[in-house]
Design an enzyme around this catalytic site. Structure first.
Site, PDB file in Angstrom:
ATOM      1  N   ASP A 117      77.246  -8.922 -51.164  1.00 54.06           N
ATOM      2  CA  ASP A 117      76.376  -7.758 -51.337  1.00 54.06           C
ATOM      3  C   ASP A 117      77.010  -6.481 -50.793  1.00 54.06           C
ATOM      4  O   ASP A 117      78.050  -6.531 -50.127  1.00 54.06           O
ATOM      5  CB  ASP A 117      75.002  -8.008 -50.688  1.00 54.06           C
ATOM      6  CG  ASP A 117      75.092  -8.651 -49.302  1.00 54.06           C
ATOM      7  OD1 ASP A 117      76.147  -8.497 -48.655  1.00 54.06           O
ATOM      8  OD2 ASP A 117      74.134  -9.285 -48.877  1.00 54.06           O
ATOM      9  N   ASN A 123      63.646 -13.367 -42.539  1.00 53.30           N
ATOM     10  CA  ASN A 123      62.619 -13.632 -43.549  1.00 53.30           C
ATOM     11  C   ASN A 123      63.091 -14.651 -44.593  1.00 53.30           C
ATOM     12  O   ASN A 123      62.430 -14.856 -45.600  1.00 53.30           O
ATOM     13  CB  ASN A 123      62.201 -12.318 -44.235  1.00 53.30           C
ATOM     14  CG  ASN A 123      63.343 -11.664 -45.011  1.00 53.30           C
ATOM     15  OD1 ASN A 123      64.426 -12.226 -45.140  1.00 53.30           O
ATOM     16  ND2 ASN A 123      63.088 -10.478 -45.542  1.00 53.30           N
ATOM     17  N   HIS A 134      65.950 -14.482 -46.346  1.00 50.08           N
ATOM     18  CA  HIS A 134      66.794 -13.979 -47.446  1.00 50.08           C
ATOM     19  C   HIS A 134      68.212 -14.545 -47.329  1.00 50.08           C
ATOM     20  O   HIS A 134      68.679 -14.883 -46.238  1.00 50.08           O
ATOM     21  CB  HIS A 134      66.779 -12.450 -47.539  1.00 50.08           C
ATOM     22  CG  HIS A 134      67.532 -11.718 -46.483  1.00 50.08           C
ATOM     23  ND1 HIS A 134      67.253 -10.411 -46.144  1.00 50.08           N
ATOM     24  CD2 HIS A 134      68.574 -12.069 -45.679  1.00 50.08           C
ATOM     25  CE1 HIS A 134      68.080 -10.011 -45.208  1.00 50.08           C
ATOM     26  NE2 HIS A 134      68.887 -10.990 -44.907  1.00 50.08           N
ATOM     27  N   GLU A 191      65.640 -11.104 -51.389  1.00 51.78           N
ATOM     28  CA  GLU A 191      64.502 -11.041 -50.491  1.00 51.78           C
ATOM     29  C   GLU A 191      63.375 -11.961 -50.984  1.00 51.78           C
ATOM     30  O   GLU A 191      63.274 -12.248 -52.182  1.00 51.78           O
ATOM     31  CB  GLU A 191      63.980  -9.591 -50.422  1.00 51.78           C
ATOM     32  CG  GLU A 191      64.997  -8.565 -49.916  1.00 51.78           C
ATOM     33  CD  GLU A 191      65.132  -8.562 -48.390  1.00 51.78           C
ATOM     34  OE1 GLU A 191      64.932  -9.612 -47.748  1.00 51.78           O
ATOM     35  OE2 GLU A 191      65.455  -7.484 -47.845  1.00 51.78           O
TER      36      GLU A 191
HETATM   37  P1  PGA Z   1      73.098 -11.198 -39.536  1.00 52.91           P
HETATM   38  O1  PGA Z   1      72.432 -11.100 -40.967  1.00 52.91           O
HETATM   39  O2  PGA Z   1      74.298 -12.067 -39.689  1.00 52.91           O
HETATM   40  O3  PGA Z   1      73.466  -9.784 -39.175  1.00 52.91           O
HETATM   41  O4  PGA Z   1      72.071 -11.798 -38.625  1.00 52.91           O
HETATM   42  C1  PGA Z   1      72.243 -12.262 -41.691  1.00 52.91           C
HETATM   43  C2  PGA Z   1      71.509 -11.926 -42.963  1.00 52.91           C
HETATM   44  O5  PGA Z   1      70.641 -11.031 -42.952  1.00 52.91           O
HETATM   45  O6  PGA Z   1      71.791 -12.560 -43.987  1.00 52.91           O
END
Ligand code: PGA
Length: 244
Positions: free
Chosen positions: A67, A136, A138, A143
């Protein structure tokens, strides 16, 4: 699904880097699916060490990132292209033109998404996809919601995602509102998926994702249906599973 729980971050990082190193040793032209965020940083550090110790060469490998934010200027310190260059690409021998991160500044974002999917199709199947997980549920920036999208697409970030990522920006107002993300089908097509999770704050979502119902309300729960899922957890993220 195989789940490993590690007592230290170093063991987790070495295990993650070890899986990627072993893949490239046996398949030098492997196609890697890469992730950003706080979670994989230590794994990239270990990969750079493996490269410096001549245990692995990325010369023939290709990569596709999950992404990118929409609208950050080129070279912005928090763009995922900058992150990847800084944490991995600038330190190993991967050919920069074989590294792919969606272009969040494309004039036509929909066209950019189509091109990204076409480039992935040309490269063949992703051999190994690295994934983190949001609080959450994702994966990438897919999402939770009533529906999920198969291919690369533009997405509006949830408030909780912007809040989680605000730690990297001077203020939450500067966190982009939109991103481009690979879709769920792009992720699930990978031959192997390595899901990496750290920290007590992710214990509950790990349990839901791996053992709860498979639902679009928790996109990571779809990973339960993947035939080759390896989960690397620190003991805090795995605490809910150990108690079961
Ligand atoms: P993070 O993000 O590694 O910064 O915790 C993980 C994600 O949101 O997929």
């Amino acid at each position: 699904m195989i789940i490993h729980v590690f007592n230290s971050q170093q063991e987790l990082n070495q295990a993650g880097a070890g899986i990627i190193t072993a893949l490239i040793q046996t398949k030098p032209d492997a196609v890697l699916g890469l992730a950003t965020g706080g979670t994989p940083v230590g794994i990239y550090e270990e990969l750079v060490k493996n490269y410096n110790a001549a245990r692995v060469s990325f010369r023939h490998a290709k990569s596709f990132n999950l992404d990118e934010y929409v609208g950050l200027p080129d070279g912005h310190s928090e763009s995922y292209r900058t992150y990847m260059n800084h944490h991995l690409f600038d330190h190993v021998d991967i050919q920069m033109e074989e590294t792919h991160v969606p272009n969040g500044n494309a004039d036509d974002v929909d066209e950019e998404c189509e091109e990204y999917d076409a480039m992935m199709a040309d490269a063949g199947q992703v051999d190994l996809q690295i994934l983190g997980i949001g609080h959450n549920g994702h994966i990438g920036f897919n999402e939770p919601g009533r529906e999920l999208t198969a291919g690369t697409h533009r997405v509006e970030l949830k408030a909780e995602t912007r809040e989680a990522n605000a730690r990297y920006f001077p203020s939450i107002d500067e966190v982009p509102t939109h991103a481009i993300t690979m879709g769920i089908a792009s992720i699930m097509k990978a031959k192997q998926i390595i899901l990496i999770v750290r920290g007590a704050d992710k214990a509950e979502i790990v349990e839901r994702a791996l053992f709860g119902p498979i639902t679009t309300d928790c996109p990571a729960s779809l990973l339960q249906a993947h035939p080759n899922l390896v989960v690397l957890l620190d003991n805090e993220a795995g605490s809910g599973l150990i108690e079961q």
